[in-house]
Design a protein around this motif. Structure first.
Motif, PDB file in Angstrom:
ATOM      1  N   THR A   1       0.409  -1.050   0.409  1.00  0.00           N
ATOM      2  CA  THR A   1       0.018  -0.147  -0.301  1.00  0.00           C
ATOM      3  C   THR A   1       1.071   1.274   0.088  1.00  0.00           C
ATOM      4  O   THR A   1       0.466   2.540  -0.577  1.00  0.00           O
ATOM      5  CB  THR A   1      -1.003   0.075   1.503  1.00  0.00           C
TER       6      THR A   1
ATOM      7  N   ASP B   1      -4.457  -4.855  -0.159  1.00  0.00           N
ATOM      8  CA  ASP B   1      -5.560  -2.923   0.324  1.00  0.00           C
ATOM      9  C   ASP B   1      -4.473  -3.213   1.780  1.00  0.00           C
ATOM     10  O   ASP B   1      -4.412  -2.559   2.686  1.00  0.00           O
ATOM     11  CB  ASP B   1      -6.732  -3.815   0.374  1.00  0.00           C
ATOM     12  N   ILE B   2      -4.492  -3.943   2.093  1.00  0.00           N
ATOM     13  CA  ILE B   2      -3.577  -4.630   3.936  1.00  0.00           C
ATOM     14  C   ILE B   2      -2.694  -5.330   3.753  1.00  0.00           C
ATOM     15  O   ILE B   2      -2.943  -6.309   3.298  1.00  0.00           O
ATOM     16  CB  ILE B   2      -5.007  -4.508   4.926  1.00  0.00           C
ATOM     17  N   ASP B   3      -1.742  -4.650   4.501  1.00  0.00           N
ATOM     18  CA  ASP B   3       0.176  -5.237   4.605  1.00  0.00           C
ATOM     19  C   ASP B   3       0.228  -4.905   5.624  1.00  0.00           C
ATOM     20  O   ASP B   3       0.115  -4.224   6.386  1.00  0.00           O
ATOM     21  CB  ASP B   3       0.462  -4.641   3.644  1.00  0.00           C
ATOM     22  N   PRO B   4       1.292  -5.018   6.472  1.00  0.00           N
ATOM     23  CA  PRO B   4       2.236  -4.687   7.570  1.00  0.00           C
ATOM     24  C   PRO B   4       1.945  -3.180   7.820  1.00  0.00           C
ATOM     25  O   PRO B   4       2.743  -2.953   9.433  1.00  0.00           O
ATOM     26  CB  PRO B   4       3.414  -5.986   7.743  1.00  0.00           C
TER      27      PRO B   4
ATOM     28  N   THR C   1       0.260  -1.346   7.195  1.00  0.00           N
ATOM     29  CA  THR C   1      -1.277  -0.724   7.566  1.00  0.00           C
ATOM     30  C   THR C   1      -2.164  -1.161   8.486  1.00  0.00           C
ATOM     31  O   THR C   1      -3.052  -0.504   9.015  1.00  0.00           O
ATOM     32  CB  THR C   1      -1.896  -0.647   6.428  1.00  0.00           C
ATOM     33  N   HIS C   2      -2.165  -2.517   8.684  1.00  0.00           N
ATOM     34  CA  HIS C   2      -2.650  -3.391  10.109  1.00  0.00           C
ATOM     35  C   HIS C   2      -2.178  -2.847  10.807  1.00  0.00           C
ATOM     36  O   HIS C   2      -1.984  -2.889  11.259  1.00  0.00           O
ATOM     37  CB  HIS C   2      -2.269  -4.714   9.235  1.00  0.00           C
TER      38      HIS C   2
ATOM     39  N   TRP D   1      -0.191  -4.100  12.792  1.00  0.00           N
ATOM     40  CA  TRP D   1       1.437  -4.820  12.952  1.00  0.00           C
ATOM     41  C   TRP D   1       1.425  -3.057  13.736  1.00  0.00           C
ATOM     42  O   TRP D   1       3.171  -2.718  14.098  1.00  0.00           O
ATOM     43  CB  TRP D   1       1.542  -4.578  12.663  1.00  0.00           C
ATOM     44  N   THR D   2       0.267  -2.396  13.699  1.00  0.00           N
ATOM     45  CA  THR D   2       0.994  -0.757  13.468  1.00  0.00           C
ATOM     46  C   THR D   2       0.253  -0.015  15.177  1.00  0.00           C
ATOM     47  O   THR D   2       0.366   1.140  15.384  1.00  0.00           O
ATOM     48  CB  THR D   2       0.419   0.210  12.109  1.00  0.00           C
TER      49      THR D   2
ATOM     50  N   GLN E   1      -2.626   3.009  12.590  1.00  0.00           N
ATOM     51  CA  GLN E   1      -2.735   3.387  11.629  1.00  0.00           C
ATOM     52  C   GLN E   1      -4.260   3.076  11.072  1.00  0.00           C
ATOM     53  O   GLN E   1      -5.093   2.410  11.927  1.00  0.00           O
ATOM     54  CB  GLN E   1      -1.884   2.091  10.075  1.00  0.00           C
TER      55      GLN E   1
ATOM     56  N   LEU F   1      -6.953   1.652   8.565  1.00  0.00           N
ATOM     57  CA  LEU F   1      -7.771   1.215   7.174  1.00  0.00           C
ATOM     58  C   LEU F   1      -8.161   2.527   5.957  1.00  0.00           C
ATOM     59  O   LEU F   1      -9.310   3.368   6.346  1.00  0.00           O
ATOM     60  CB  LEU F   1      -8.813   0.264   7.386  1.00  0.00           C
TER      61      LEU F   1
END
Length: 73
Positions: free
Chosen positions: A17, A38-41, A43-44, A47-48, A52, A54
């Motif tokens: 993203t 759409d979602i990765d480490p 932005t998820h 992990w944040t 963050q 969505l």
């Protein structure tokens, strides 16, 4: 080992993203395909630590919230 029962395992590009991408081997699509996340480490919330939010792609989150608005008070 049986022949012709395993999926094709080939190189694809994964687009994150934040605009970065990397090459990996996968059974997704065809050789050279791009998998856009759409979602990765980056932005998820898992992990944040929830810092963050969505991104609402194509109004999916908005449609879900509208459909179930008032369902649970």
């Amino acid at each position: 080992m049986k022949k012709e029962i395993h999926p094709d395992y080939h190189m694809i590009t994964v687009a994150m993203t934040d605009g970065t991408s990397f090459q990996t081997r996968s059974t997704f699509g065809e050789e050279g395909a791009t998998l856009t996340l759409d979602i990765d480490p980056t932005t998820h919330p898992a992990w944040t630590k929830g810092s963050q939010t969505l991104v609402d792609r194509a109004g999916r989150v908005s449609r879900f919230n509208k459909k179930f608005d008032g369902f649970i008070s």
